[in-house]
Design a protein around this motif. Structure first.
Motif, short mmCIF file in Angstrom:
data_model
loop_
_atom_site.label_atom_id
_atom_site.label_comp_id
_atom_site.label_asym_id
_atom_site.label_seq_id
_atom_site.Cartn_x
_atom_site.Cartn_y
_atom_site.Cartn_z
N GLY A 113 4.71 -8.36 -6.02
CA GLY A 113 4.32 -7.10 -6.14
C GLY A 113 4.84 -6.05 -5.51
O GLY A 113 5.09 -4.83 -5.95
N VAL A 114 5.37 -6.42 -4.22
CA VAL A 114 6.28 -5.57 -3.42
C VAL A 114 7.40 -5.02 -4.28
O VAL A 114 7.87 -3.77 -4.06
CB VAL A 114 6.47 -5.98 -1.92
CG1 VAL A 114 7.44 -5.13 -1.37
CG2 VAL A 114 5.12 -6.19 -1.04
N VAL A 115 8.18 -6.11 -4.68
CA VAL A 115 9.35 -5.70 -5.38
C VAL A 115 9.12 -4.94 -6.78
O VAL A 115 10.05 -3.96 -6.88
CB VAL A 115 10.37 -7.34 -5.80
CG1 VAL A 115 11.23 -6.82 -6.68
CG2 VAL A 115 10.57 -7.79 -4.49
N ILE A 116 8.09 -5.27 -7.52
CA ILE A 116 7.94 -4.64 -8.45
C ILE A 116 7.52 -3.27 -8.45
O ILE A 116 7.80 -2.28 -8.79
CB ILE A 116 6.77 -5.35 -9.51
CG1 ILE A 116 7.40 -6.63 -9.96
CG2 ILE A 116 6.11 -4.59 -10.50
CD1 ILE A 116 6.33 -7.53 -10.54
N SER A 117 6.80 -2.95 -7.35
CA SER A 117 6.31 -1.36 -7.01
C SER A 117 7.44 -0.91 -6.46
O SER A 117 7.53 0.35 -6.81
CB SER A 117 5.02 -1.51 -5.88
OG SER A 117 4.00 -2.38 -6.23
N ALA A 118 8.40 -1.40 -5.78
CA ALA A 118 9.75 -0.78 -5.23
C ALA A 118 10.43 -0.24 -6.49
O ALA A 118 10.89 0.83 -6.58
CB ALA A 118 10.41 -1.50 -4.29
N GLN A 119 10.55 -1.30 -7.33
CA GLN A 119 11.41 -0.95 -8.65
C GLN A 119 10.66 0.30 -9.43
O GLN A 119 11.57 1.19 -9.79
CB GLN A 119 11.41 -2.03 -9.45
CG GLN A 119 12.30 -3.24 -9.15
CD GLN A 119 12.24 -4.34 -9.93
OE1 GLN A 119 11.61 -4.98 -10.44
NE2 GLN A 119 13.56 -4.91 -10.71
N SER A 120 9.43 0.24 -9.75
CA SER A 120 8.74 1.49 -10.34
C SER A 120 9.11 2.74 -9.55
O SER A 120 9.06 3.70 -10.49
CB SER A 120 7.23 1.12 -10.27
OG SER A 120 7.09 -0.26 -11.06
N LEU A 121 9.07 2.76 -8.32
CA LEU A 121 9.12 4.00 -7.74
C LEU A 121 10.56 4.32 -7.51
O LEU A 121 10.86 5.64 -6.91
CB LEU A 121 8.60 4.04 -6.25
CG LEU A 121 7.02 3.98 -6.24
CD1 LEU A 121 6.53 3.90 -4.92
CD2 LEU A 121 6.24 5.14 -6.81
N GLY A 122 11.54 3.51 -7.99
CA GLY A 122 12.92 3.85 -7.83
C GLY A 122 13.56 3.80 -6.34
O GLY A 122 14.51 4.35 -6.08
N VAL A 123 12.82 3.00 -5.56
CA VAL A 123 13.20 2.92 -4.26
C VAL A 123 14.49 1.90 -3.89
O VAL A 123 15.38 2.35 -2.66
CB VAL A 123 11.72 2.28 -3.39
CG1 VAL A 123 12.49 2.04 -1.86
CG2 VAL A 123 10.88 3.41 -3.26
N LEU A 124 14.65 1.06 -4.68
CA LEU A 124 15.61 0.01 -4.57
C LEU A 124 17.06 0.56 -4.96
O LEU A 124 17.14 1.17 -5.85
CB LEU A 124 15.47 -1.26 -5.16
CG LEU A 124 14.21 -2.05 -4.85
CD1 LEU A 124 13.80 -3.23 -5.60
CD2 LEU A 124 14.29 -2.45 -3.30
N PRO A 125 17.95 0.76 -3.99
CA PRO A 125 19.35 1.27 -4.61
C PRO A 125 20.01 0.32 -5.42
O PRO A 125 19.68 -1.01 -5.54
CB PRO A 125 20.06 1.00 -3.07
CG PRO A 125 19.28 -0.24 -2.44
CD PRO A 125 18.21 -0.07 -2.76
N GLN A 149 0.71 -1.15 -0.02
CA GLN A 149 -0.29 -0.18 0.03
C GLN A 149 0.73 1.35 0.09
O GLN A 149 0.44 2.30 -0.51
CB GLN A 149 -0.92 -0.04 1.37
CG GLN A 149 -2.09 1.20 1.38
CD GLN A 149 -1.49 2.38 2.18
OE1 GLN A 149 -0.55 2.20 2.89
NE2 GLN A 149 -1.73 3.41 1.39
N LYS A 150 1.77 1.24 0.65
CA LYS A 150 2.75 2.52 0.75
C LYS A 150 3.64 2.71 -0.49
O LYS A 150 4.04 3.80 -0.74
CB LYS A 150 3.98 2.01 1.70
CG LYS A 150 4.71 3.37 2.41
CD LYS A 150 3.99 4.15 3.47
CE LYS A 150 5.19 5.18 4.01
NZ LYS A 150 4.17 6.03 4.90
N LEU A 151 3.84 1.63 -1.25
CA LEU A 151 4.49 1.72 -2.47
C LEU A 151 3.54 1.83 -3.76
O LEU A 151 4.06 1.89 -4.77
CB LEU A 151 5.21 0.43 -2.68
CG LEU A 151 6.32 0.26 -1.79
CD1 LEU A 151 7.04 -1.17 -1.90
CD2 LEU A 151 7.67 1.05 -2.20
#
Length: 446
Positions: free
Chosen positions: A241-253, A164-166
């Motif tokens: 879903g969590v990983v893909i959303s984090a990738q889309s937002l550019g959160v992952l280093p 939800q946060k992502l």
């Protein structure tokens, strides 16, 4: 006497549909499920959910065997041992023990990468965690399993909150539409190795059978399995879903290892690795890894002691647990993909057990009865072939066909097993001078 048996069986059958479904899901929902799916999702996208989806498909297919297990009650190795001899029972138990080495190694790998997010190097963490789990396995803490399940449930809620946060809820709801195109992007050997090994494993999985036999009625049994399959399908898409959303937002280093994605996202959710909230979220995953790992060592020690090779003493338990931990450490140090590692050990169990199990089912149905000697020869050949290929592909992954160790293990294991079955049957029926039955019976006695 018959009434006493029926009464005893009935007393153990007290699981309703929801309770059965929850236990079936809990049998596979753990760190391997969460971190392994996330690791694959980092490169495969929604296709990273292939492993847990395969678990769900296997649970659906299990409906065809569920009533059989429910009626027979006894575990597979006991059923096969009664029909084909002690050698079969021991070898099936051996492959079960071997598969636990893979599960143990996965817990150590997961724990090491959880600590890596906190800044600890992987190699010493792997060794330190192995020693810690070994020490825990000697302590009387096996009744603390409720704590491990509670923490995994807590992390499930954390993943939902992270989604939800992502801003990934919408993508998660549309994931079934994106799944099929994503699966078509991965190679056929990669798909087949994971899918076939996992589905075939679920159908003979003792972790499932122990709960299936406790269903109140056949109707409860079918409803529980169906509900478990639905829950597994829903859960299968969550880590991806969590990983893909984090990738889309550019959160992952950049440069983040796939095994670190979920721990890193959880720490980010808690305010960062330098905050107490982030560290607690990571440690809440680490505790179940230690608990599952220590429980695996206990089960392995009991399995070995049941073979009656060692005396049932504290010294034997200490030696066996240490040896099992050392083997698990060697596997963990290979640094393989979590899902690939799990499925490789699945492939060995599948390759070894399915031929005698199918022989048993054919005989039970009155279709064809293979001789005990043929089944024993098949089991020995498949066990040797699959274990040799497991070791070989772990040492040098490049020798695997199409760079897929699971298919290679199953091809050799099932191939040699089928050859052993057919050759044994031919010898027994057409070459009377060769006393294969007596030879395999002597192996049974030894």
């Amino acid at each position: 006497m018959g009434m006493a048996v029926i009464q005893t069986e009935t007393e153990h059958r007290r699981l309703g549909s929801f309770a059965l479904a929850a236990l079936l899901v809990s049998a596979h929902y753990g760190l391997g499920f969460i971190l392994g799916t996330a690791e694959k999702a980092l490169t495969w996208g929604w296709a990273g959910s292939l492993y847990p989806i395969s678990l769900a498909v296997g649970t659906i297919v299990l409906l065809f065997l569920a009533k059989f297990y429910w009626q027979e009650i006894e575990p597979i190795w006991t059923l096969l041992g009664k029909r084909y001899g002690q050698l079969v029972e021991i070898l099936v138990g051996f492959t079960c023990w071997l598969s636990l080495i893979g599960i143990f190694a996965v817990q150590i790998i997961a724990g090491a990468f959880l600590l890596k997010v906190l800044g600890f190097p992987v190699f010493p963490s792997t060794i330190g965690l192995t020693a810690t789990v070994l020490l825990i396995s000697w302590l009387p803490v096996n009744k603390a399993s409720w704590l491990f399940r509670t923490l995994l449930g807590f992390n499930l809620l954390a993943l939902l909150f992270a989604l939800q946060k992502l801003d990934g809820v919408a993508d998660y709801l549309h994931a079934p539409l994106a799944l099929l195109p994503a699966l078509q992007e991965i190679s056929l050997p990669s798909f087949s190795g994971i899918f076939l090994s996992t589905v075939l494993l679920v159908l003979i999985d003792m972790k499932y059978q122990q709960f299936v036999v406790q269903a109140k009625t056949v109707r409860t049994l079918y409803l529980g399995c169906s509900l478990a399959a639905v829950w597994l399908l829903l859960l299968s898409l969550l880590p991806s879903g969590v990983v893909i959303s984090a990738q889309s937002l550019g959160v992952l280093p950049n440069g983040l290892d796939g095994k670190e994605t979920i721990p890193w996202i959880l720490s980010w959710l808690g305010g960062g690795i330098d905050t107490i909230g982030g560290q607690l979220l990571i440690l809440s995953l680490l505790v179940p890894a230690l608990g599952v790992g220590s429980n695996v060592l206990r089960v392995q020690a009991k399995t070995i002691l049941d073979f009656q090779v060692f005396p049932d003493s504290n010294a034997s338990k200490l030696f066996i647990s240490t040896a099992n931990a050392a083997l698990g450490l060697l596997v963990a140090l290979q640094g393989n993909s979590i899902v690939d590692l799990i499925v490789c050990f699945y492939a060995v169990y599948v390759s070894t057990v399915w031929i005698p199990f199918l022989s048993y089912l054919l005989a039970r149905a009155g279709k064809y009865a293979f001789t005990g000697a043929s089944v024993r020869l098949a089991l020995v050949m498949s066990a040797i072939a699959s274990v040799v290929m497991l070791v070989a592909t772990q040492i040098d992954p490049h020798i695997a066909w199409y760079e897929n160790p699971q298919l290679t293990i199953m091809a050799f294991g099932l191939g040699f097993g089928i050859c052993g079955l057919l050759v044994g049957e031919a010898i027994e029926k057409y070459i009377p001078g060769v006393q294969l039955e007596k030879l395999t019976q002597s192996l049974d006695k030894n």
